[in-house]
Design an enzyme around this catalytic site. Structure first.
Site, mmCIF file in Angstrom:
data_model
loop_
_atom_site.group_PDB
_atom_site.id
_atom_site.type_symbol
_atom_site.label_atom_id
_atom_site.label_comp_id
_atom_site.label_asym_id
_atom_site.label_seq_id
_atom_site.Cartn_x
_atom_site.Cartn_y
_atom_site.Cartn_z
ATOM 1 N N PRO A 2 0.828 -1.208 0.000
ATOM 2 C CA PRO A 2 0.000 0.000 0.000
ATOM 3 C C PRO A 2 0.863 1.260 0.000
ATOM 4 C CG PRO A 2 -0.799 -1.580 1.610
ATOM 5 C CD PRO A 2 0.524 -2.082 1.137
ATOM 6 N N GLU A 3 0.602 2.157 -0.943
ATOM 7 C CA GLU A 3 1.353 3.402 -1.049
ATOM 8 C C GLU A 3 0.447 4.558 -0.629
ATOM 9 O OE1 GLU A 3 4.461 3.401 -1.521
ATOM 10 O OE2 GLU A 3 4.867 1.449 -2.400
ATOM 11 N N HIS A 93 -4.826 -13.866 10.128
ATOM 12 C CA HIS A 93 -4.042 -12.712 9.691
ATOM 13 C C HIS A 93 -4.578 -11.389 10.253
ATOM 14 C CE1 HIS A 93 -1.922 -15.428 7.142
ATOM 15 N NE2 HIS A 93 -2.944 -15.633 6.335
ATOM 16 N N ARG A 111 1.569 -10.589 5.969
ATOM 17 C CA ARG A 111 3.027 -10.674 6.097
ATOM 18 C C ARG A 111 3.551 -10.037 7.388
ATOM 19 N NH1 ARG A 111 5.718 -9.187 0.406
ATOM 20 N NH2 ARG A 111 7.532 -10.048 1.508
ATOM 21 N N ARG A 155 21.140 15.090 -5.422
ATOM 22 C CA ARG A 155 21.278 13.637 -5.428
ATOM 23 C C ARG A 155 21.806 13.148 -6.773
ATOM 24 N NH1 ARG A 155 17.568 15.501 -2.047
ATOM 25 N NH2 ARG A 155 17.248 14.386 -0.078
#
Length: 275
Positions: A2-3, A93, A111, A155
């Site tokens: 999930p973002e 879960h 997970r 960067r």
């Protein structure tokens, strides 16, 4: 994973229903990434304030009760939240339940890389420490073209990796970084410090447009994500390059390619995404 769009979709789904709800009890299942940091029974009696988001974290303010402060939640790699009037017994879960007067908020995370952490405030540890490294929010007016370009110039890594790091702008996860770079016509391997200011402006606009479109479509469901009502996101069905290796680019007709960058799949069109 999930973002930002998926987390924001989740926030919108639980904010109004939970506002003012009284916490009845909390239940912990198997251990998540970090300990809760407070005895679950201390959360009872609190009322839930407006749910906020910072990056991929959700902040659930808890007013009053035995542990005033709030809960910082992260969905990890495979987590999702559901708000149910009758949650029923937890499954294997289901690792956290917050039972309230307006339903049970349940974290399901196969997970177990997700987290639910109590903090006295967003400005105190552990919340402050977890949020300290996050870059600007994508829709923050303070994130100007000039500021974005200046951070890119600092960067030397490939621009795709810079976007994924979340240090320049949060929210451009793998699928959204691929799509934004395609929309901006920028090769994912182009070094960040070699992006001109006009191209940086196009990229920031593309990041914002991509994330806005994902929000409209309920985010992306590649494997596990569901919104609080159990519905899949639909953005993945509208992707222009992501997971379309070997297909024709809708913009230029070139062939979409896949490469691996930092152990993540990157999809791009060599015809219209230039170094």
């Amino acid at each position: 994973m999930p973002e930002l769009p998926e987390v924001e979709v989740t926030r919108r789904g639980i904010d109004a229903p939970l506002r003012g709800a009284r916490v009845l009890s909390a239940r912990l299942g198997k251990p998540l990434r970090w300990p809760l940091g407070v005895a679950p029974e201390q959360l009872a009696g609190a009322s839930v304030g407006p749910v906020a988001r910072r990056g991929k974290y959700l902040w659930l303010p808890l007013l009053g009760g035995g542990a005033p402060g709030g809960l910082l939640l992260h969905l990890g790699m495979s987590g999702s939240l559901a708000l149910q009037a009758d949650a029923g017994p937890p499954g294997p879960h289901d690792h956290f339940d917050l039972a309230t007067s307006q339903g049970t908020l349940r974290l399901t995370d196969p997970r177990r890389f997700g987290a639910v952490v109590w903090s006295p405030s967003l400005h105190d540890d552990p919340a402050a420490k977890l949020l300290a490294a996050l870059g600007p929010e994508p829709f923050d007016p303070a994130l100007t073209d000039a500021a974005f370009h200046a951070e890119l110039q600092r960067r030397r890594a490939p621009v795709k990796a810079v976007l994924l790091s979340g240090a320049v702008v949060v929210g451009a996860g793998n699928i959204y970084a691929c799509e934004a770079l395609h929309a901006a016509g920028i090769h994912p391997a182009l070094r960040s410090d070699r992006i001109s200011r006009p191209r940086a402006a196009r990229l920031l606009a593309a990041v914002r447009a991509t994330l806005a479109r994902a929000l409209e479509l309920g985010g992306s469901t590649l494997r596990d994500f569901r919104d609080v009502h159990g519905m899949d996101g639909a953005f993945q069905t509208h992707a222009q390059v992501y997971d379309r290796e070997g297909q024709a680019c809708a913009r230029c007709g070139g062939t979409i390619r896949r490469v691996v960058q930092a152990q993540r799949s990157t999809y791009f069109c060599a015809g219209c995404q230039r170094r």
